[in-house]
Design a protein around this motif. Sequence first.
Motif, PDB file in Angstrom:
ATOM      1  N   HIS A   1       0.383  -0.634  17.461  1.00 38.99           N
ATOM      2  CA  HIS A   1       0.049  -1.435  16.291  1.00 38.99           C
ATOM      3  C   HIS A   1       0.974  -1.168  15.107  1.00 38.99           C
ATOM      4  N   TRP A   2       1.462   0.057  14.991  1.00 42.49           N
ATOM      5  CA  TRP A   2       2.164   0.471  13.785  1.00 42.49           C
ATOM      6  C   TRP A   2       3.565   0.999  14.107  1.00 42.49           C
ATOM      7  N   ILE A   3       4.407   0.956  13.101  1.00 42.53           N
ATOM      8  CA  ILE A   3       5.712   1.611  13.139  1.00 42.53           C
ATOM      9  C   ILE A   3       5.789   2.544  11.941  1.00 42.53           C
ATOM     10  N   VAL A   4       6.124   3.795  12.200  1.00 44.62           N
ATOM     11  CA  VAL A   4       6.283   4.765  11.128  1.00 44.62           C
ATOM     12  C   VAL A   4       7.772   4.893  10.833  1.00 44.62           C
ATOM     13  N   PHE A   5       8.121   5.023   9.558  1.00 43.81           N
ATOM     14  CA  PHE A   5       9.528   5.129   9.189  1.00 43.81           C
ATOM     15  C   PHE A   5       9.651   5.837   7.846  1.00 43.81           C
ATOM     16  N   SER A   6      10.862   6.228   7.534  1.00 45.78           N
ATOM     17  CA  SER A   6      11.167   6.882   6.266  1.00 45.78           C
ATOM     18  C   SER A   6      11.938   5.909   5.392  1.00 45.78           C
ATOM     19  N   SER A   7      11.658   5.920   4.086  1.00 41.68           N
ATOM     20  CA  SER A   7      12.261   4.920   3.216  1.00 41.68           C
ATOM     21  C   SER A   7      12.436   5.451   1.805  1.00 41.68           C
ATOM     22  N   THR A   8      13.427   4.878   1.117  1.00 42.91           N
ATOM     23  CA  THR A   8      13.665   5.174  -0.304  1.00 42.91           C
ATOM     24  C   THR A   8      13.179   4.030  -1.187  1.00 42.91           C
ATOM     25  N   ARG A   9      12.367   3.139  -0.675  1.00 46.78           N
ATOM     26  CA  ARG A   9      12.002   1.916  -1.382  1.00 46.78           C
ATOM     27  C   ARG A   9      11.266   2.155  -2.696  1.00 46.78           C
ATOM     28  N   ASP A  10      10.631   3.289  -2.848  1.00 51.20           N
ATOM     29  CA  ASP A  10       9.905   3.570  -4.094  1.00 51.20           C
ATOM     30  C   ASP A  10      10.667   4.497  -5.025  1.00 51.20           C
ATOM     31  N   LYS A  11      11.944   4.656  -4.780  1.00 54.29           N
ATOM     32  CA  LYS A  11      12.767   5.462  -5.681  1.00 54.29           C
ATOM     33  C   LYS A  11      12.724   4.858  -7.075  1.00 54.29           C
ATOM     34  N   PRO A  12      12.382   5.647  -8.084  1.00 53.89           N
ATOM     35  CA  PRO A  12      12.213   5.080  -9.429  1.00 53.89           C
ATOM     36  C   PRO A  12      13.532   4.646 -10.042  1.00 53.89           C
ATOM     37  N   ALA A  13      13.455   3.639 -10.880  1.00 51.99           N
ATOM     38  CA  ALA A  13      14.634   3.176 -11.601  1.00 51.99           C
ATOM     39  C   ALA A  13      15.142   4.289 -12.504  1.00 51.99           C
ATOM     40  N   GLY A  14      16.434   4.430 -12.573  1.00 55.48           N
ATOM     41  CA  GLY A  14      17.017   5.466 -13.414  1.00 55.48           C
ATOM     42  C   GLY A  14      17.232   6.787 -12.724  1.00 55.48           C
TER      43      GLY A  14
END
Length: 741
Positions: A553-566
């Motif tokens: 059902h799911w895929i687990v992964f690592s991401s930088t998508r929430d890296k804050p601006a600045g």
Amino acid sequence: MVGHKRGSIALSATYRTQVPQEIFSCPLPLQRPTENNELPMIDDKKDQYNYNGQEIPKDALKKLLKYTNLKLKTKGKEIDVDKGQLSGIVFVSERNRLELLHIALRFQSPPKVEVFCLAEIFGVTNDFKKVCLEDSGCFTDNHLIYVSTKEPAKERRQPWTAVYQTNLHTGVTDRLTPPETADLSPSVSPSKKMIAVASFQGKAGGWGGEIEDLKTNIYVMDVKSPHTRRMVVKNGGWPTWGSDNVIFFHRKDDPIIHPKGYKFPKDVFWGVYRVDIRNGVIKRVTPPSFDGFTPAAIDANRVAVVTVREDSQGLGAARVVDQFRQIEIFDSSNGHSTKITQNTISSKADHFNPFLMNGGKLIGYHRGRSDKLSFDQAVERPFQTLDSSLPDVDLFRVSGVFPSISKDGKRLAFVDNELRAVWVADSNGLHIAYEEDGPDRLFSPVWNQREDTLYVCVGPPFNRKMQVNIIAITNVSKYRRQSYALTDQFNNAFPSSSPDGKKLVYRSTGKDGFKNLYIMEDSKRGVVNGREPRRLTKGKWTDTQCQWSPKGHWIVFSSTRDKPAGAPELDQGLDPGYFAVYLVKWDNPNVLVRVMTSGSDISGHVNHQCFSPDGRSIIVTSDLAGVSADPISLPLIEHSVRSYGDIFYIDLPEDHLVKYQDGQYKYGGHIRDVKKFTRITHSRYEYSTATWTRFTTQDPNRAWSMRFPAGDFTSACPYLRRDGGESCHMIGHLALPRRYC
């Protein structure tokens, strides 16, 4: 046979040297090489790792013999110590499946050495039965002082290292490090009245993700009132007392500018300094033109230092003597230096972390044994079981990187540390399933969940601008192997098979150049000759290291998508940083759950995640516990991955498994961060790329389980030196490691 309820975790290690380490000594002064001027101090066994030694003072050794348990009392007498017939060394050894302190009793007549761990000496109390790391043993009049990771840090992404003292008479242990900080490298003053430590106290934010230069501060505490401490050096590490008023330490320099305006060939070097703690006056001891670190004071003016006088020419290149880590003595009063290990028979070896013995007549250190391993020998060695913090899960280390175990548990694949060949352990033994002509060409093999097929990434693993293809290797165990490409453009990596084996999820730079996730709808035909994958994620960030859940059902992964601006573009100059773990529905990218971050501000790294066989937990490689040793005291290898840290275990929230509620997905983009985790490994090395199987290491029906011997195991080094000397050395200068993403 399913063992220990939840099976086994296989992992790989970096920074661990090719050959086992032993503690040696040589006389001072030393003028020329001779066959017998260097003596092993602990073991004749060639498979043991012994390092970070210190001589036990005579008074402390006599108290150990007098007050500790019967096992040690029967081994020697106080009068033997007074007559010089018995001496002792405290050191770290890996002989008990952890990196723990041991005591070596060295008898002169007849010559023999007996070794005991702290649990054997002080009894198996709560202080000595936990899975942890121990390091940096030294002694006051009545206590053993040392570092341990037995207690968690108060804050996420901070080191667990703290200094403790254990009473030599009673065995009672107390923590000396304040609960809100972390310490490394304790050193006891000559009078035994003071202790100096390298501390993260007074450093804004504590550990900030540094992987080479920790920029700790040096604090001094009184033995009788250890919780009253004061800073004596800002930005310093590895303190060592020259007198009760003088401390030597190391730090990494700022760029050196010549008075005439030009820079030295290399901008930044490590140096050893001397501070008079009465007035705070600091003086540089080693020259600014080469590296000096991990000092060991002889007196208020002289200090033994590890030096690297010349840069080497690159990976695998032969080195001259001054390109190895050598031990020299520097006199701060006149600037003179004396070479020591350059005059030993092992001058073409790296020497680590010196210490004084026998009233300054001997210098001790550790180095690799002289064994040379060929490419095949480096891999064809047994796996090693390790102690785990999870009582229902086995833990073992493979002789390579990127381990992957087939769903039926019959086949284990991994890549050698040169990233040159894919090896498989199965009923046919250990054999190469696929090989490239040179190093840095293969990574991340993974099994199809239904078939005897391996997928592997072919291409340079560290350059996102270069093409990397995913290939399939069929009939792996039947010796009728065929290999063919599943991709023919872009940079593609980290494939994972769906439970039915028909699809692959993988990471690709795609047409827009950003690393996102894609679904290969046909794992046999791939996405070549114009066939297109289905894009699963899309954004100007990095999504990587993906794995399909066991139930699909799911895929687990690592991401930088929430890296804050600045936030800085790169973390420590290596990668974007701010990696967190996410779950996404394989057929609906709008259903996304953030599972876990490292730092409370999302900083740091949570990577190389892997589902448990039942899908209810994941393991990750993360810097959640910071660092556990001063990195400059370890072998640094340019080829190594980024230093993530250790392996951690996370239970997934039950409700992430709910598919629908009233015809709707329950989590439509909501974020849920898991706060609770379990640290599985405690190591000065870096553990990464773990995998989890439902089968135990004791399962006789799994062929790879036959690769666990009664003895120890040595992990391979990325490269052997071409001149036949030891491997696993610093390349160039102190090159920062890179990372797989």
